[in-house]
Design an enzyme around this catalytic site. Structure first.
Site, PDB file in Angstrom:
ATOM      1  N   SER A  13      -8.687  -8.755   7.092  1.00 13.32           N
ATOM      2  CA  SER A  13      -7.608  -9.419   6.366  1.00 13.32           C
ATOM      3  C   SER A  13      -6.621 -10.011   7.355  1.00 13.32           C
ATOM      4  O   SER A  13      -6.620  -9.678   8.548  1.00 13.32           O
ATOM      5  CB  SER A  13      -6.891  -8.391   5.481  1.00 13.32           C
ATOM      6  OG  SER A  13      -5.686  -8.893   4.959  1.00 13.32           O
ATOM      7  N   TYR A  63      -2.835   0.068   3.389  1.00  8.52           N
ATOM      8  CA  TYR A  63      -3.979  -0.848   3.389  1.00  8.52           C
ATOM      9  C   TYR A  63      -3.969  -1.658   4.688  1.00  8.52           C
ATOM     10  O   TYR A  63      -5.013  -1.843   5.328  1.00  8.52           O
ATOM     11  CB  TYR A  63      -3.903  -1.775   2.182  1.00  8.52           C
ATOM     12  CG  TYR A  63      -4.927  -2.901   2.182  1.00  8.52           C
ATOM     13  CD1 TYR A  63      -6.226  -2.678   1.738  1.00  8.52           C
ATOM     14  CD2 TYR A  63      -4.589  -4.182   2.619  1.00  8.52           C
ATOM     15  CE1 TYR A  63      -7.164  -3.705   1.728  1.00  8.52           C
ATOM     16  CE2 TYR A  63      -5.521  -5.206   2.612  1.00  8.52           C
ATOM     17  CZ  TYR A  63      -6.805  -4.970   2.167  1.00  8.52           C
ATOM     18  OH  TYR A  63      -7.719  -5.993   2.170  1.00  8.52           O
TER      19      TYR A  63
END
Length: 246
Positions: free
Chosen positions: A138, A151
């Site tokens: 990400s 996360y």
């Protein structure tokens, strides 16, 4: 590396990015296996894509062992592993946030799962003339998003692991290790944080295969490239700008 006429395993492929990567791989003539922990969801996706479904909960080592055993028996020609499965908790750090519980759940799926699965499948991948491990991380790998704090931790950890694995395997194997870093993607998991304004997961799939074909080991998708450049130029300002909506 041109991924065609190979056998590929994609985790977390019941929907979103994993589904679109599996779809594109299938369209390009590959034999595709998709894995997920929701049996109904992964079976439905496999029927839609005309691929093989394997039920596997990445938080359970026994499930990973069972998946690897089936691959060894039924798909010994496996040459592509896409570690895409992931979970995220939308919250902010602070008193009462229960960050430890949330982080534990996220690390089990986002980090420990792919680390174990990759290691267990390496003996098969190393037998192929060419092979690849593709880790989906990400844009939060290099700066955290405050509403996805742990996360972000998991993706930073997987990024570091990916770099180490790439350099290790390059010394004496034909296994190449790629990392895909998308910015905001419109999926079920991002609905609560404005995901409808993000890119279609199909764009991530297209960029992934194009990047691999072009020999890019770190593939920035969407705004990630400009965000990374901004971070390298001025980390403090980049993190503040990245989080100004929250």
């Amino acid at each position: 590396m041109d991924i065609k006429n190979k056998t590929a395993l994609v985790t977390g492929a019941g929907s979103g990015i994993g589904y679109q990567i599996a779809k594109l791989l299938k369209e390009q003539g590959n034999n595709v296996i998709i894995a997920g922990r929701n049996a109904e969801k992964i079976t439905k996706a496999a029927e839609e894509l005309s691929v093989t479904a394997l039920v596997c909960d990445l938080t359970k080592p026994a499930d990973i062992e069972a998946l690897v055993s089936r691959v060894k028996t039924e798909f010994p020609e496996l040459s592509i592993l896409v570690n895409n499965a992931g979970v995220a908790h939308l919250y902010k750090l602070g008193e009462g946030a229960d960050a430890f519980t949330k982080a534990t759940a996220e690390f089990q799926v986002n980090y420990f799962g792919p680390v174990l699965l990759t290691e267990k499948l390496l003996p098969i991948l190393k037998q192929q003339p060419e092979a690849a491990v593709i880790n989906i991380t990400s844009n939060v790998t290099f700066h955290p998003l405050v509403v996805l704090p742990t996360y972000s931790d998991t993706k930073a950890a997987l990024h570091s692991h990916t770099v180490a694995l790439r350099h290790t395997l390059a010394k004496d194997t034909a296994v190449k290790v790629y990392e895909v870093m998308p910015s905001l993607v419109n999926t079920e998991a991002t609905k609560d944080m404005g995901g409808e304004s993000g890119m279609h997961p199909g764009e991530v799939a297209q960029a992934t295969l194009a990047g691999i074909k072009a020999g890019q080991y770190e593939i920035y998708v969407g705004d990630t490239g400009s965000q990374r450049a901004a971070y390298l130029a001025n980390p403090e300002n980049a993190v503040a700008s990245f989080n100004n909506r929250f």
